[in-house]
Motif scaffolding. Structure first.
Motif, PDB file in Angstrom:
ATOM      1  N   GLY A  84       0.816  -1.203   0.000  1.00  0.00           N
ATOM      2  CA  GLY A  84       0.000   0.000   0.000  1.00  0.00           C
ATOM      3  C   GLY A  84       0.849   1.252   0.000  1.00  0.00           C
ATOM      4  N   PHE A  85       0.190   2.397   0.085  1.00  0.00           N
ATOM      5  CA  PHE A  85       0.873   3.683   0.134  1.00  0.00           C
ATOM      6  C   PHE A  85       1.244   3.962   1.587  1.00  0.00           C
ATOM      7  CE2 PHE A  85      -1.751   5.501  -3.670  1.00  0.00           C
ATOM      8  CZ  PHE A  85      -1.248   4.500  -4.475  1.00  0.00           C
ATOM      9  N   ILE A  86       2.530   4.137   1.853  1.00  0.00           N
ATOM     10  CA  ILE A  86       3.017   4.412   3.206  1.00  0.00           C
ATOM     11  C   ILE A  86       3.430   5.884   3.275  1.00  0.00           C
ATOM     12  CG2 ILE A  86       4.582   3.667   5.026  1.00  0.00           C
ATOM     13  CD1 ILE A  86       2.729   1.457   3.900  1.00  0.00           C
ATOM     14  N   ASP A  87       3.078   6.552   4.352  1.00  0.00           N
ATOM     15  CA  ASP A  87       3.361   7.984   4.440  1.00  0.00           C
ATOM     16  C   ASP A  87       4.861   8.246   4.595  1.00  0.00           C
ATOM     17  OD1 ASP A  87       3.904   7.354   7.099  1.00  0.00           O
ATOM     18  OD2 ASP A  87       2.705   8.977   7.921  1.00  0.00           O
ATOM     19  N   GLU A  88       5.224   9.518   4.527  1.00  0.00           N
ATOM     20  CA  GLU A  88       6.637   9.906   4.529  1.00  0.00           C
ATOM     21  C   GLU A  88       7.355   9.544   5.818  1.00  0.00           C
ATOM     22  OE1 GLU A  88       6.816  14.449   4.928  1.00  0.00           O
ATOM     23  OE2 GLU A  88       4.726  14.021   4.435  1.00  0.00           O
ATOM     24  N   ASN A  89       6.620   9.337   6.908  1.00  0.00           N
ATOM     25  CA  ASN A  89       7.225   8.993   8.196  1.00  0.00           C
ATOM     26  C   ASN A  89       7.313   7.491   8.439  1.00  0.00           C
ATOM     27  OD1 ASN A  89       7.498  11.743   9.006  1.00  0.00           O
ATOM     28  ND2 ASN A  89       5.296  11.755   9.417  1.00  0.00           N
ATOM     29  N   ARG A  90       6.973   6.696   7.412  1.00  0.00           N
ATOM     30  CA  ARG A  90       6.975   5.238   7.557  1.00  0.00           C
ATOM     31  C   ARG A  90       6.141   4.814   8.763  1.00  0.00           C
ATOM     32  NH1 ARG A  90      13.410   4.054   6.396  1.00  0.00           N
ATOM     33  NH2 ARG A  90      13.259   3.834   4.143  1.00  0.00           N
ATOM     34  N   SER A  91       4.953   5.362   8.847  1.00  0.00           N
ATOM     35  CA  SER A  91       4.111   5.152  10.014  1.00  0.00           C
ATOM     36  C   SER A  91       2.702   4.727   9.664  1.00  0.00           C
ATOM     37  CB  SER A  91       4.058   6.440  10.850  1.00  0.00           C
ATOM     38  OG  SER A  91       3.175   6.317  11.927  1.00  0.00           O
ATOM     39  N   THR A  92       2.080   5.399   8.685  1.00  0.00           N
ATOM     40  CA  THR A  92       0.673   5.202   8.372  1.00  0.00           C
ATOM     41  C   THR A  92       0.503   4.608   6.985  1.00  0.00           C
ATOM     42  OG1 THR A  92       0.042   7.088   9.760  1.00  0.00           O
ATOM     43  CG2 THR A  92      -1.538   6.400   8.075  1.00  0.00           C
ATOM     44  N   VAL A  93      -0.360   3.597   6.874  1.00  0.00           N
ATOM     45  CA  VAL A  93      -0.742   3.066   5.564  1.00  0.00           C
ATOM     46  C   VAL A  93      -1.887   3.941   5.053  1.00  0.00           C
ATOM     47  CG1 VAL A  93      -1.485   1.058   4.245  1.00  0.00           C
ATOM     48  CG2 VAL A  93      -0.125   0.742   6.316  1.00  0.00           C
ATOM     49  N   LEU A  94      -1.590   4.773   4.056  1.00  0.00           N
ATOM     50  CA  LEU A  94      -2.582   5.714   3.557  1.00  0.00           C
ATOM     51  C   LEU A  94      -3.683   5.012   2.778  1.00  0.00           C
ATOM     52  CD1 LEU A  94      -0.107   8.458   2.305  1.00  0.00           C
ATOM     53  CD2 LEU A  94      -1.391   8.457   4.449  1.00  0.00           C
ATOM     54  N   PHE A  95      -3.287   4.018   1.979  1.00  0.00           N
ATOM     55  CA  PHE A  95      -4.249   3.329   1.119  1.00  0.00           C
ATOM     56  C   PHE A  95      -3.623   2.034   0.651  1.00  0.00           C
ATOM     57  CE2 PHE A  95      -5.749   2.647  -3.348  1.00  0.00           C
ATOM     58  CZ  PHE A  95      -7.067   2.323  -3.059  1.00  0.00           C
TER      59      PHE A  95
END
Length: 341
Positions: free
Chosen positions: A68-79
């Motif tokens: 999936g799409f991981i945010d810039e902080n390697r923390s949240t799965v955006l989608f």
């Protein structure tokens, strides 16, 4: 940080995990079905796997390679097109449950890192990995750094539009590359052929006892290995779509090496020969520019969790490149100031 780390690769259909040492060697591996119906079920599966492996090994960190799409902080799965995650704070939830260091990365980025560090791309400083699994993922490594983009979601090559108004994709768009060259696309083509009534599909249907709905990319590859002409034709068609997309990537990114991994790549030259041929015919400026090497990934289905484990182990050191990040941020601020004048 030295010592063992756990890597977990969460794909659209399978969860692959392993305990990995500092040399990229797998000490132990696990493989289970992916529970895709809810974020909680997927997190439960991760926690169960980590608990089982921690019971047998002293590990220092956990790396998650998520499809999936991981945010810039390697923390949240955006989608996640093939999973239930939507803006899921995966790292925070896993740290709370596991009480240890956790790094979350896109699964294809993790695989690209593994091939760069331990696999087919060792010694090459400009690498693009394309993973052919349920869909198509990708990762870019340049000069020892993962190129994650401004928002952390670079490398989603499978969702480049190859056929305007083409097949509907799980991401919501049409004509995405993975609808023509991914594992699901290969399976769908096989089922369509088998359901057409043509006698050419006899070998494919025999392999699944006449149940066309059971045809998968793996079955097609096995039949092709055994010389079935219909299966060979399906892989050839998939390879041609693969080569076309690789030519687009080479035109945009100019890498030194293109590495093809993921489960579908196990078909070997039945897939790669038409891919290389189509690439050679499609590459812009062909004959007048250097062409990247095209290689099959060396680490197979282990690449995602090997890379995730290594990123979890090395993240404190590699993410500590604060001076470089500050220089990039300062350059951005200067550009904004110039535009505001």
């Amino acid at each position: 940080m030295r010592g063992l780390a756990i890597g977990i690769d969460i794909g659209g259909t399978r969860v692959k995990a392993g305990v990995v040492d500092v040399y990229g060697q797998v000490v132990e591996r696990l493989d289970r079905a992916t529970p895709t119906h809810s974020p909680e079920a997927t997190e439960d599966a991760i926690a169960d796997i980590v608990g089982e492996l921690r019971g047998r090994h002293h590990v220092r960190a956990v790396g998650i390679g998520a499809a999936g799409f991981i945010d810039e902080n390697r923390s949240t799965v955006l989608f996640a097109p093939h999973l239930a995650w939507r803006r899921e704070p995966l790292r925070a939830r896993l740290v709370e449950r596991l009480r240890m260091r956790v790094v979350v990365e896109n699964d294809a980025n993790a695989a690209a890192w593994a091939e760069y560090r331990f696999g087919a791309a060792q010694g090459e400083d400009s690498v693009v990995l394309v993973t052919l699994g349920t869909g198509i993922g990708g990762g870019i490594v340049t000069h020892g750094l993962l190129e994650r983009g401004r928002h952390g979601v670079a490398g989603e090559f499978g969702h480049m539009t190859l056929v305007p108004e083409g097949r509907r994709c799980e991401c919501g768009d049409r004509g995405c590359w993975e609808q023509y060259a991914g594992g699901s696309a290969l399976a769908r083509s096989a089922r369509e052929l088998a359901s057409s009534g043509t006698p050419l599909a006899g070998g494919l249907l025999d392999a699944v006892d006449g149940r066309a709905d059971q045809l998968s990319g793996r079955v097609v590859s096995r039949c092709a290995d055994e010389g079935d002409p219909a299966a060979e034709g399906l892989l050839r068609e998939t390879g041609e779509w693969l080569g076309m997309g690789l030519a687009n990537l080479a035109a945009a990114l100019d890498p030194g090496m293109l590495v093809v991994g993921g489960g579908v790549s196990a078909a070997g030259e039945l897939l790669m020969e038409p891919a290389r041929r189509t690439f050679a015919h499609s590459l812009t400026g062909r004959g007048y520019r250097p062409s990247p090497r095209i290689e099959v990934a060396a680490l197979g289905n282990d690449a995602g969790f090997i890379g995730a484990a290594d990123l979890a182990r090395t993240a404190p050191r590699r993410s500590a490149d604060a001076p470089a990040r500050r220089r990039v941020q300062a350059a951005r601020e200067r550009r904004r100031a110039l535009r505001a004048r």
